[in-house]
Design a protein around this motif. Structure first.
Motif, PDB file in Angstrom:
ATOM      1  N   GLU A 252       2.883  62.110  34.938  1.00  0.00           N
ATOM      2  CA  GLU A 252       3.922  62.834  35.668  1.00  0.00           C
ATOM      3  C   GLU A 252       3.522  64.284  35.884  1.00  0.00           C
ATOM      4  OE1 GLU A 252       8.255  60.929  34.747  1.00  0.00           O
ATOM      5  OE2 GLU A 252       7.206  61.795  33.010  1.00  0.00           O
ATOM      6  N   ASP A 253       3.040  64.952  34.827  1.00  0.00           N
ATOM      7  CA  ASP A 253       2.618  66.350  34.938  1.00  0.00           C
ATOM      8  C   ASP A 253       1.445  66.485  35.901  1.00  0.00           C
ATOM      9  OD1 ASP A 253       4.567  67.003  33.132  1.00  0.00           O
ATOM     10  OD2 ASP A 253       3.214  67.141  31.410  1.00  0.00           O
ATOM     11  N   ALA A 254       0.497  65.574  35.798  1.00  0.00           N
ATOM     12  CA  ALA A 254      -0.689  65.646  36.656  1.00  0.00           C
ATOM     13  C   ALA A 254      -0.314  65.466  38.116  1.00  0.00           C
ATOM     14  CB  ALA A 254      -1.690  64.576  36.229  1.00  0.00           C
ATOM     15  N   ALA A 255       0.560  64.521  38.403  1.00  0.00           N
ATOM     16  CA  ALA A 255       0.944  64.252  39.789  1.00  0.00           C
ATOM     17  C   ALA A 255       1.650  65.443  40.419  1.00  0.00           C
ATOM     18  CB  ALA A 255       1.839  63.026  39.853  1.00  0.00           C
ATOM     19  N   ALA A 256       2.400  66.202  39.612  1.00  0.00           N
ATOM     20  CA  ALA A 256       3.172  67.324  40.139  1.00  0.00           C
ATOM     21  C   ALA A 256       2.301  68.508  40.532  1.00  0.00           C
ATOM     22  CB  ALA A 256       4.209  67.767  39.110  1.00  0.00           C
ATOM     23  N   GLN A 257       1.129  68.649  39.920  1.00  0.00           N
ATOM     24  CA  GLN A 257       0.325  69.858  40.145  1.00  0.00           C
ATOM     25  C   GLN A 257      -1.026  69.582  40.807  1.00  0.00           C
ATOM     26  OE1 GLN A 257      -1.273  71.680  36.487  1.00  0.00           O
ATOM     27  NE2 GLN A 257      -0.542  69.895  35.331  1.00  0.00           N
ATOM     28  N   LEU A 303       1.629  58.169  42.655  1.00  0.00           N
ATOM     29  CA  LEU A 303       2.406  58.634  41.513  1.00  0.00           C
ATOM     30  C   LEU A 303       3.523  59.556  41.972  1.00  0.00           C
ATOM     31  CD1 LEU A 303      -0.343  59.573  38.893  1.00  0.00           C
ATOM     32  CD2 LEU A 303       1.291  57.697  38.727  1.00  0.00           C
ATOM     33  N   GLY A 304       4.732  59.311  41.460  1.00  0.00           N
ATOM     34  CA  GLY A 304       5.825  60.258  41.625  1.00  0.00           C
ATOM     35  C   GLY A 304       6.332  60.423  43.039  1.00  0.00           C
ATOM     36  N   GLU A 305       7.266  61.397  43.180  1.00  0.00           N
ATOM     37  CA  GLU A 305       7.890  61.645  44.478  1.00  0.00           C
ATOM     38  C   GLU A 305       6.906  62.193  45.497  1.00  0.00           C
ATOM     39  OE1 GLU A 305      11.239  64.159  43.887  1.00  0.00           O
ATOM     40  OE2 GLU A 305      12.367  62.687  42.689  1.00  0.00           O
ATOM     41  N   LYS A 306       5.905  62.918  45.026  1.00  0.00           N
ATOM     42  CA  LYS A 306       4.887  63.451  45.941  1.00  0.00           C
ATOM     43  C   LYS A 306       3.943  62.375  46.461  1.00  0.00           C
ATOM     44  CE  LYS A 306       2.412  66.923  45.016  1.00  0.00           C
ATOM     45  NZ  LYS A 306       1.474  67.793  44.258  1.00  0.00           N
ATOM     46  N   ARG A 307       4.008  61.173  45.861  1.00  0.00           N
ATOM     47  CA  ARG A 307       3.080  60.087  46.202  1.00  0.00           C
ATOM     48  C   ARG A 307       1.635  60.569  46.071  1.00  0.00           C
ATOM     49  NH1 ARG A 307       5.916  56.216  50.046  1.00  0.00           N
ATOM     50  NH2 ARG A 307       4.040  56.126  51.312  1.00  0.00           N
ATOM     51  N   THR A 308       1.373  61.211  44.938  1.00  0.00           N
ATOM     52  CA  THR A 308       0.031  61.719  44.663  1.00  0.00           C
ATOM     53  C   THR A 308      -0.920  60.549  44.423  1.00  0.00           C
ATOM     54  OG1 THR A 308       0.954  63.690  43.624  1.00  0.00           O
ATOM     55  CG2 THR A 308      -1.353  63.178  43.151  1.00  0.00           C
ATOM     56  N   PRO A 309      -2.034  60.481  45.152  1.00  0.00           N
ATOM     57  CA  PRO A 309      -2.989  59.390  44.937  1.00  0.00           C
ATOM     58  C   PRO A 309      -3.527  59.395  43.506  1.00  0.00           C
ATOM     59  CG  PRO A 309      -3.475  60.539  46.981  1.00  0.00           C
ATOM     60  CD  PRO A 309      -2.457  61.364  46.251  1.00  0.00           C
TER      61      PRO A 309
END
Length: 423
Positions: A252-257, A303-309
């Motif tokens: 979660e932390d990684a996807a956000a940043q 991942l997450g709301e940002k849809r981080t690959p």
């Protein structure tokens, strides 16, 4: 049409299918920024660069010597003694016409003054006798060639020509070219921010005591190096234990940043492999099986709301490097707005027998070299276990045996991916 990786289920994919499917994870490229040229190494250009000037700016001397104003009849006059009409040094510009049959002393890089178009190097000159001061003697004037030792204006690149195309990776030569055109700043793609961490209770950080059942974390440092070589900014999140909640929090932390999250290990179906389960809870899982060796167990998705690959690489050190080069490198290019493309390939002749299996692409660590006839040959580094990291140190290429090849015999032509010049 390329299918989204989410349309493929958990079927076994070929390397090419996996590469194309991964590209669908990138919904939009990153933005751009203007940076000083001195900071632009390994970055990608956003727009094409046109030459605003001729390089070189002026027709100039390629040698120290004299610049000749040949008479109208040209070299046929075979003039031996030439009167000097002055000199032009590098950094100087002479606008005065040099009379026909005269010459000027000139240094390398100095613009040829009007009337001159041929240079004779200093080694072919000697000073005349005392009664003829301010003259030079050309030895063997019959060997003169009109226009010799002269670099024409725009010979490197002409004003208005495309110097570098959009998307070009700025290596040392490209930086020099941009500097020669006068560019102090350049517009480049933003650096992808890539978060990485390793997983496993057995994994220890270098410098710490090694437990009896432990291994040092090589993968994270390999990934740091590969990402730096590909122009990315690394967010290092360290080593995570085999704990579902810890991995979920880190993801979660990684996807956000970040713009991309990469892990190594924990993506197979083992009892303590939690990365795959965490990914399914936090985002969406795509595929996790690719028909290649080394590197079969993989995971990817959003991942997450940002849809981080997200890409979960295998745990074995060699598999990490191989899968990075096949899949992550094209994904980083995609983030910078580049089309998905396979790694650079050459062909070479196999020195020895190479083992492979049908319906699976094998990447064998190899060493390419040339023989006495200049042919490109390649041989295996030896043992090919996916944990033998010394094989990657010894290798200068990957020998690629496609899924329709059941090995290769000595003398057969094979495809190789050079490991030098990855940029």
């Amino acid at each position: 049409m390329t299918l989204s990786c989410f349309d493929l289920g958990e079927q076994m994919l070929s390397v090419d299918e996996a590469r194309q499917a991964l590209a669908t994870l990138i919904e939009r490229p990153l933005g751009s920024e203007q940076i000083p040229l001195a900071q632009a190494h390994a970055r990608r250009l956003v727009t094409a660069i046109q030459a605003p000037i001729n390089v070189p700016q002026n027709t100039n001397a390629a040698m120290d010597g004299v610049a000749l104003a040949l008479p109208r009849e040209g070299v046929g006059a075979k003039q031996t003694i030439w009167p000097l009409a002055g000199e032009v040094l590098a950094g100087q510009y002479r606008s005065e016409l040099v009379p026909a049959g005269h010459c000027v002393r000139i240094t390398t890089g100095a613009p040829l003054p009007p009337g001159t178009d041929t240079v004779v190097m200093s080694e072919q000159l000697r000073e005349p006798i005392d009664e003829r001061p301010n003259h030079v003697i050309i030895e063997s004037p019959e060997l003169l060639k009109h226009g010799q030792h002269v670099r024409q204006a725009g010979e490197d690149i002409a004003m208005g020509d495309t110097a570098l195309h959009a998307g070009a990776r700025l290596d040392a030569a490209a930086l020099g070219l941009l500097a020669s055109l006068g560019y102090a700043d350049v517009e480049v793609c933003q650096r992808p921010r890539v978060a990485i961490f390793s997983t496993g209770n057995e994994v220890a950080a270098p410098g710490e005591p090694l437990p009896k059942a432990g291994i040092y974390d090589a993968n994270r440092f390999t990934l740091m190096g590969l990402l730096a070589e590909h122009g990315a900014d690394v967010i290092d999140l360290g080593i995570l234990p085999d704990d579902l909640n810890a991995i979920k929090t880190a993801l979660e932390d990684a996807a956000a940043q970040s713009d991309l999250v990469i892990t190594s290990g924990g993506v197979s179906v083992g009892q303590a492999d939690f990365t795959r389960e965490a990914l399914e809870q936090l985002g969406r899982l795509a595929f996790w099986r690719v028909a290649l060796r080394p590197g079969r167990p993989m995971a990817c998705g959003w991942l997450g709301e940002k849809r981080t690959p997200f890409i979960g690489l295998p745990g074995n050190p060699v598999a990490v490097m191989v899968t990075f080069l096949q899949f992550v490198s094209p994904l980083l290019d995609r983030l910078c707005g580049q089309p998905t493309s396979a790694p650079r390939r050459l062909t070479a002749i196999a020195d020895d027998a190479l083992k492979s299996r049908l319906k699976r692409t094998d990447f064998i660590r190899g060493i390419y070299h040339t023989d006495s006839e200049g042919r490109l040959l390649v041989r295996s580094t030896g043992a090919q276990g996916s944990g033998i990291l010394t094989s990657m140190v010894a290798a200068n290429c990957l020998i690629e045996l496609a899924d329709d090849q059941a090995g290769a015999q000595p003398g057969e032509v094979v495809s190789i991916q050079p490991l030098t010049g990855w940029l």
